[in-house]
Design a protein around this motif. Structure first.
Motif, short mmCIF file in Angstrom:
data_model
loop_
_atom_site.label_atom_id
_atom_site.label_comp_id
_atom_site.label_asym_id
_atom_site.label_seq_id
_atom_site.Cartn_x
_atom_site.Cartn_y
_atom_site.Cartn_z
N UNK A 1 14.07 -1.20 14.98
CA UNK A 1 14.77 -1.71 13.79
C UNK A 1 16.23 -1.27 13.81
N UNK A 2 16.48 -0.04 14.22
CA UNK A 2 17.86 0.44 14.31
C UNK A 2 18.66 -0.39 15.31
N UNK A 5 0.80 -1.22 0.00
CA UNK A 5 0.00 0.00 0.00
C UNK A 5 0.84 1.27 0.00
N UNK A 6 2.07 1.17 -0.49
CA UNK A 6 2.99 2.30 -0.45
C UNK A 6 3.51 2.62 -1.85
N UNK A 7 3.94 3.84 -2.02
CA UNK A 7 4.74 4.19 -3.19
C UNK A 7 6.21 3.95 -2.87
N UNK A 8 7.04 3.97 -3.90
CA UNK A 8 8.46 3.82 -3.66
C UNK A 8 9.02 4.92 -2.79
N UNK A 9 8.52 6.14 -2.99
CA UNK A 9 9.02 7.26 -2.20
C UNK A 9 8.67 7.09 -0.72
N UNK A 10 7.46 6.65 -0.45
CA UNK A 10 7.05 6.42 0.94
C UNK A 10 7.89 5.31 1.58
N UNK A 11 8.10 4.23 0.83
CA UNK A 11 8.88 3.11 1.36
C UNK A 11 10.33 3.53 1.61
N UNK A 12 10.93 4.23 0.66
CA UNK A 12 12.30 4.70 0.81
C UNK A 12 12.46 5.56 2.07
N UNK A 13 11.52 6.48 2.28
CA UNK A 13 11.60 7.40 3.42
C UNK A 13 11.37 6.67 4.74
N UNK A 14 10.41 5.76 4.76
CA UNK A 14 10.15 5.01 5.99
C UNK A 14 11.35 4.15 6.37
N UNK A 15 11.96 3.52 5.38
CA UNK A 15 13.15 2.69 5.65
C UNK A 15 14.31 3.55 6.14
N UNK A 61 14.13 6.26 7.86
CA UNK A 61 13.86 6.56 9.27
C UNK A 61 14.34 5.43 10.17
N UNK A 62 14.28 4.21 9.66
CA UNK A 62 14.68 3.04 10.43
C UNK A 62 16.15 2.68 10.23
N UNK A 84 9.21 -3.19 8.46
CA UNK A 84 8.96 -1.76 8.31
C UNK A 84 7.85 -1.50 7.31
N UNK A 85 7.92 -2.15 6.15
CA UNK A 85 6.94 -1.91 5.10
C UNK A 85 5.54 -2.39 5.49
N UNK A 86 5.46 -3.48 6.23
CA UNK A 86 4.16 -3.97 6.67
C UNK A 86 3.49 -3.02 7.66
N UNK A 87 4.30 -2.29 8.41
CA UNK A 87 3.76 -1.41 9.45
C UNK A 87 3.66 0.05 9.03
#
Length: 480
Positions: free
Chosen positions: A460-461, A369-379, A381-382, A431-434
């Motif tokens: 995650x860190x 349910x994410x775009x690549x930009x959202x996934x990249x940014x969320x990852x 952060x982690x 990360x992506x699931x949450x």
């Protein structure tokens, strides 16, 4: 005599002191960059960690030299030591890749491709056109002559892999200079499997009849049969140019051999010297003897003065890549990519081409349910550094994208193996699931903003730190 580790620590500590005496903020940013790289999971497929020897080679007085021209034929005096450096770098490159000719001056991969494009045009178009215009010297040509020549040079056809299928923007992408230089078309991949279909590429080439057929990729997770690509090029009278910037380390390390090694099959091969090669940021062009004279005109045809200090670092990196240990490293890069891909697939993540057999893993994050930009940014952060990337027929375009591209060269350099990459896949999927897509100010769905549960990034860190601590970056290097 002190050991190499203590010498390296001393060299960098003292260098930073010198830098700080002039601009302390730069010294501090340099220290912080090392700390950030040590504490994050670097999975950008186009990045790696150069050795201290390569890095130190760039910080010398070779930076002060202008050296336009070629070995023995410079436009500046006093280039005898630059000649030595360039000769050594080219020698190592020829031996490393089994090439007939190597040109080590390009400043980057895009520069290398520009040199290659114009060299092919000069060899295939300019020289014959000049012959047709008569035996006059170049300075005697009229404006009408030059207009004819410019039209011929700028009206040639190029066929390359489309960006969303895994090609690079320099392979004919319209906003790039390559898309403006040429009358260009693109070939893609099978819409079901995501794999190259050589029969379709051949049919496209027969219809379009390009002067240049470009092979190679920046986000295609599979190997390419370059013998088949050469057959296609020969059938339509095209020059085969291969951009191996991403997988040059796998070629140098003999993971890709035979039909998967582009050097014996292509007329011209380009590459960066960092990425999987683990050298300095720069470019290189390899060519057959037929194209060597044209490539040798890269400066002043396309390039300005070569970066002599970077050429020196290329020579050191090529020397490192000729050691047996680099073959072991290259094979581990490919093995680790398979481990990473398997880790994703067993956790239900969707991969482009359902796996990999090079160093790239391309995750389609739309299922989360994410775009690549959202996934990249969320990852990020982690503490997981990746880059968003298009997938075939991407509905989100090249900016937001629907994919995240991952590569194994950097963490393999740190010593990560099968178990660690399986753990990396687990952390990324977690990360992506949450992660959740955010909303715009107007309340609609956003392609950029995202939400993470409180505390997830820190957890995650912490899990990443356990792995990173076991495989330190530049072990023993301490900055005082």
């Amino acid at each position: 005599m002190a050991d190499l580790t203590s010498l390296t620590s001393s060299a960098y500590s003292q260098a930073l002191e010198v830098i700080a005496s002039v601009e302390p903020r730069i010294a501090e940013a340099t220290r912080k960059e090392l700390a950030d790289q040590r504490s994050s999971l670097k999975l950008i497929a186009s990045e790696n960690y150069a050795s201290p020897a390569v890095l130190l080679t760039m910080g010398t007085w070779f930076s002060d030299k202008y050296a336009e021209g070629t070995v023995g034929h410079r436009f500046y005096a006093g280039c005898q030591n630059v000649d030595t450096v360039e000769t050594i770098a080219a020698e190592h490159a020829r031996e490393l890749f089994g090439a007939e000719y190597a040109y080590v001056q390009p400043h980057s991969g895009i520069d290398a491709n520009l040199v290659a494009f114009w060299s092919i045009l000069a060899h295939r178009v300019e020289s014959p056109a000049l012959e047709k215009l008569g035996a006059r010297g170049v300075n005697e040509l009229t404006d009408v002559d030059w207009e004819t020549l410019r039209h011929e040079l700028g009206n040639q056809r190029l066929l390359g892999m489309s960006l969303d299928a895994g090609g690079h923007l320099t392979h004919g992408f319209r906003p790039n200079i390559s898309g403006k230089m040429f009358h260009q078309q693109q070939y893609g991949t099978d819409p079901v499997t995501g794999l190259l279909d050589y029969d379709v590429v051949a049919a496209k080439a027969r219809e379009f009849k390009p002067l240049i057929l470009v092979a190679g990729y920046s986000a295609y997770p599979r190997r390419v049969d370059f013998a088949k690509m050469r057959e296609i090029a020969d059938e339509v009278g095209a020059t085969l140019m291969v951009d191996m910037a991403h997988f040059a380390g796998l070629v140098a390390g003999k993971v890709f051999t035979g039909d998967e090694d582009p050097v014996p099959h292509a007329h011209v091969v380009t590459s960066t010297t960092h990425k999987s090669l683990r050298g300095p940021r720069g470019g290189i062009v390899l060519a057959t003897e037929e194209y060597a004279p044209s490539v040798d005109r890269g400066c002043p045809m396309v390039l300005g003065g070569p970066l002599s200090h970077v050429m020196a670092a290329k020579a050191v990196a090529f020397a490192e890549a000729r050691q047996d240990s680099f073959k072991t490293y290259a094979q581990q890069v490919a093995d680790n990519a398979k481990s990473l891909a398997e880790g994703f697939m067993k956790r239900g993540a969707k991969l482009v081409t359902d796996g990999t057999d090079n160093h790239i893993v391309l995750v389609d994050v739309s299922g989360f349910g994410l775009t690549g930009r959202q996934a990249e940014s969320a990852l990020l952060d982690a503490g997981i550094v990746t880059n968003r990337n298009s997938v075939p027929a991407d509905p989100n375009g090249a900016w937001y994208t629907s994919g995240v591209r991952l590569g194994t060269p950097a963490l393999t350099t740190r010593g990560f193996g099968h178990d660690e990459f399986d753990n990396v896949a687990e952390l990324i999927v977690h990360v992506l699931q949450n992660a959740e897509a955010g909303t715009t100010k107007a309340g609609g769905p956003s392609k950029a903003s995202y939400l993470l549960p409180d505390g997830l990034a820190d957890k995650v860190k912490a899990a990443s730190a356990e792995m990173l601590d076991k495989h330190p970056l530049y072990p023993g290097l301490e900055l005082t």
